[in-house]
Design a protein around this motif. Structure first.
Motif, PDB file in Angstrom:
ATOM      1  N   ALA A   1       0.824  -1.204   0.000  1.00  0.00           N
ATOM      2  CA  ALA A   1       0.000   0.000   0.000  1.00  0.00           C
ATOM      3  C   ALA A   1       0.859   1.255   0.000  1.00  0.00           C
ATOM      4  N   LYS A   2       1.894   1.236   0.818  1.00  0.00           N
ATOM      5  CA  LYS A   2       2.756   2.409   0.918  1.00  0.00           C
ATOM      6  C   LYS A   2       3.544   2.652  -0.362  1.00  0.00           C
ATOM      7  N   LYS A   3       4.040   1.580  -0.950  1.00  0.00           N
ATOM      8  CA  LYS A   3       4.799   1.736  -2.188  1.00  0.00           C
ATOM      9  C   LYS A   3       3.907   2.314  -3.284  1.00  0.00           C
ATOM     10  N   ALA A   4       2.683   1.826  -3.332  1.00  0.00           N
ATOM     11  CA  ALA A   4       1.765   2.341  -4.339  1.00  0.00           C
ATOM     12  C   ALA A   4       1.456   3.812  -4.088  1.00  0.00           C
ATOM     13  N   TRP A   5       1.301   4.145  -2.816  1.00  0.00           N
ATOM     14  CA  TRP A   5       1.031   5.542  -2.431  1.00  0.00           C
ATOM     15  C   TRP A   5       2.139   6.470  -2.898  1.00  0.00           C
ATOM     16  N   VAL A   6       3.345   6.058  -2.638  1.00  0.00           N
ATOM     17  CA  VAL A   6       4.476   6.925  -2.930  1.00  0.00           C
ATOM     18  C   VAL A   6       4.873   6.877  -4.397  1.00  0.00           C
ATOM     19  N   LEU A   7       4.956   5.680  -4.933  1.00  0.00           N
ATOM     20  CA  LEU A   7       5.529   5.536  -6.267  1.00  0.00           C
ATOM     21  C   LEU A   7       4.568   5.915  -7.382  1.00  0.00           C
TER      22      LEU A   7
ATOM     23  N   SER B   1      16.079   4.022   4.845  1.00  0.00           N
ATOM     24  CA  SER B   1      15.830   4.510   3.495  1.00  0.00           C
ATOM     25  C   SER B   1      16.705   3.785   2.486  1.00  0.00           C
ATOM     26  N   SER B   2      16.417   4.022   1.239  1.00  0.00           N
ATOM     27  CA  SER B   2      17.283   3.578   0.150  1.00  0.00           C
ATOM     28  C   SER B   2      17.330   4.710  -0.865  1.00  0.00           C
ATOM     29  N   VAL B   3      18.304   4.659  -1.748  1.00  0.00           N
ATOM     30  CA  VAL B   3      18.413   5.687  -2.779  1.00  0.00           C
ATOM     31  C   VAL B   3      17.181   5.667  -3.674  1.00  0.00           C
ATOM     32  N   GLU B   4      16.682   4.478  -3.952  1.00  0.00           N
ATOM     33  CA  GLU B   4      15.486   4.375  -4.804  1.00  0.00           C
ATOM     34  C   GLU B   4      14.301   5.104  -4.173  1.00  0.00           C
ATOM     35  N   ASN B   5      14.119   4.915  -2.862  1.00  0.00           N
ATOM     36  CA  ASN B   5      13.024   5.600  -2.178  1.00  0.00           C
ATOM     37  C   ASN B   5      13.112   7.102  -2.411  1.00  0.00           C
ATOM     38  N   ILE B   6      14.277   7.636  -2.180  1.00  0.00           N
ATOM     39  CA  ILE B   6      14.466   9.082  -2.259  1.00  0.00           C
ATOM     40  C   ILE B   6      14.222   9.584  -3.676  1.00  0.00           C
ATOM     41  N   LEU B   7      14.792   8.912  -4.663  1.00  0.00           N
ATOM     42  CA  LEU B   7      14.616   9.352  -6.045  1.00  0.00           C
ATOM     43  C   LEU B   7      13.163   9.248  -6.486  1.00  0.00           C
ATOM     44  N   ASP B   8      12.500   8.170  -6.102  1.00  0.00           N
ATOM     45  CA  ASP B   8      11.103   7.994  -6.505  1.00  0.00           C
ATOM     46  C   ASP B   8      10.206   9.077  -5.917  1.00  0.00           C
ATOM     47  N   LEU B   9      10.572   9.565  -4.738  1.00  0.00           N
ATOM     48  CA  LEU B   9       9.787  10.643  -4.140  1.00  0.00           C
ATOM     49  C   LEU B   9      10.112  11.991  -4.771  1.00  0.00           C
ATOM     50  N   LEU B  10      11.368  12.229  -5.028  1.00  0.00           N
ATOM     51  CA  LEU B  10      11.753  13.502  -5.636  1.00  0.00           C
ATOM     52  C   LEU B  10      11.146  13.650  -7.021  1.00  0.00           C
ATOM     53  N   LYS B  11      11.042  12.552  -7.764  1.00  0.00           N
ATOM     54  CA  LYS B  11      10.544  12.638  -9.135  1.00  0.00           C
ATOM     55  C   LYS B  11       9.056  12.965  -9.187  1.00  0.00           C
ATOM     56  N   ARG B  12       8.365  12.839  -8.049  1.00  0.00           N
ATOM     57  CA  ARG B  12       6.957  13.232  -8.029  1.00  0.00           C
ATOM     58  C   ARG B  12       6.796  14.731  -8.195  1.00  0.00           C
ATOM     59  N   ASP B  13       7.770  15.489  -7.733  1.00  0.00           N
ATOM     60  CA  ASP B  13       7.690  16.934  -7.860  1.00  0.00           C
ATOM     61  C   ASP B  13       8.309  17.407  -9.173  1.00  0.00           C
ATOM     62  N   THR B  14       9.490  16.897  -9.468  1.00  0.00           N
ATOM     63  CA  THR B  14      10.188  17.254 -10.689  1.00  0.00           C
ATOM     64  C   THR B  14      10.356  15.977 -11.502  1.00  0.00           C
TER      65      THR B  14
END
Length: 367
Positions: free
Chosen positions: A39-45, A337-350
């Protein structure tokens, strides 16, 4: 567990009782953990939380100016959940292939910190000088030393380390750093250490023997205090941030070029201009790494990328000009955290795409 509570938790709106109930539900079974992580991965990604959770609670609408802060706030929550779910991510095992922490003794011997057991260190005379732990060295109390023998401790990307010097000073070393320090300080003269990278110092008070951090082209002189120094060679500046006490930063080649800091101030040495500037700052941002966090406030992505590279032992190649111009604010828990987590979240804005090959991440424009 109702989808409403899950969504409130994801939105950082759940009460303490709801959070407690949610965590108990997660820990009740592996299936619950998997459901929660999914659920969380779907929410974020994907941002398609409506497909998974109740649509009775609307998604948070983030204003452009504040979106970045929101996203990184979510990132911290997301990373906690990933930790609970023990999800296997691409960078989970990077530490296994990272270079080891190495101590070069004054006589040329090398000590590695790959084991889990406590051992001891002896000097070239066979005298016991310190206890050695997997992530820390503790030197024994101060003794008279006729000849100062320097050791060099090197911390690779992806790791941090703590060092208690023979005078009682505690040094926390960040990833990609190196410290040259005496095995035993002399009873005559100053207490000199030499830093490349970033370290947080909690200096033992000794007015008779000032403690001096030599970093790049500057010296930071203290008598007893807590402060952070960032002096990575790839950066054009050296920053010293004072938490307690009093320190002064001066140009090594020109000691008259000096500035005195008070608590909550940061002095910045500019390599090219050979100039020291002073400003008031939120010091918690500069010591967050010692608590296992990355903290940013209106920080350019280029700076964040360097920090991620050092923290997670990866290389980031950014080919997206929009992302390069973007600034971010927020806090991330490193261990969860992981690098993937961070990048996947940042890409939501940019929006951007990225690919990963071994430890190299290439960021490109969205297709």
């Amino acid at each position: 567990m109702t989808s409403e509570i899950i969504q409130k938790y994801l939105s950082n709106e759940a009460s303490e009782q709801e959070v407690q109930a949610l965590f108990e539900w997660i820990e009740a079974s592996e299936d619950n953990k998997k459901q929660f992580v999914t659920a969380k991965k779907a929410w974020v990604l994907s941002g398609l939380s409506e497909d998974i959770l109740s649509d009775s609670v609307p998604l948070i609408q983030m204003k452009p100016k504040n979106r970045l802060k929101q996203y990184l706030s979510y990132a911290a929550v997301f990373l906690v959940l990933i930790g609970l779910g023990k999800t296997i991510l691409l960078f989970t095992d990077t530490s296994k292939t990272s270079k080891e922490i190495v101590l070069e003794m004054g006589d040329g011997r090398l000590e590695y910190f790959s084991g889990k057991n406590q051992t001891t260190l002896v000097n070239d005379k066979g005298d016991l000088v310190a206890k050695k732990f997997p992530d820390e060295i503790i030197y024994f109390g101060k003794t008279a030393a006729d000849k100062v023998v320097y050791n060099t401790l090197t911390i690779p990307y992806g790791k941090r380390f703590k060092l208690r010097l023979s005078d009682g000073t505690i040094v926390s070393l960040n990833a990609g750093s190196s410290l040259r320090y005496p095995e035993q300080f002399s009873n005559n003269g100053n207490r000199n250490v030499y830093l490349t990278g970033e370290a947080f110092f909690e200096v033992a008070k000794d007015k008779e023997h000032p403690f001096i951090v030599n970093a790049n082209q500057v010296d930071i002189k203290v008598l007893g205090t807590k402060f952070n120094v960032s002096a990575y060679p790839e950066n054009p500046t050296v920053n010293s941030t004072l938490i307690e006490g009093s320190i002064q930063m001066s140009e090594t080649a020109n000691p008259s070029n000096v500035i005195l800091l008070e608590p909550n101030q940061m002095a910045t040495w500019q390599n090219n201009a050979k100039k020291i500037t002073l400003k008031n700052v939120d010091v918690s941002l500069y010591s967050a790494w010692t608590k296992g966090e990355l903290a940013f406030k209106d920080t350019p992505f280029s700076t964040i990328a360097k920090i991620i590279q050092r923290t997670y032992d990866v290389e980031i190649i950014n080919q997206n000009s929009d992302l390069a111009r973007q600034n971010f604010t927020g806090t991330i828990n490193i261990s969860e955290s992981s690098v993937e987590n961070i990048l996947d979240l940042l890409k939501r804005d940019t929006p951007f795409n990225y690919s990963i090959e071994h430890k190299t991440i290439t960021i490109t424009n969205p297709r």
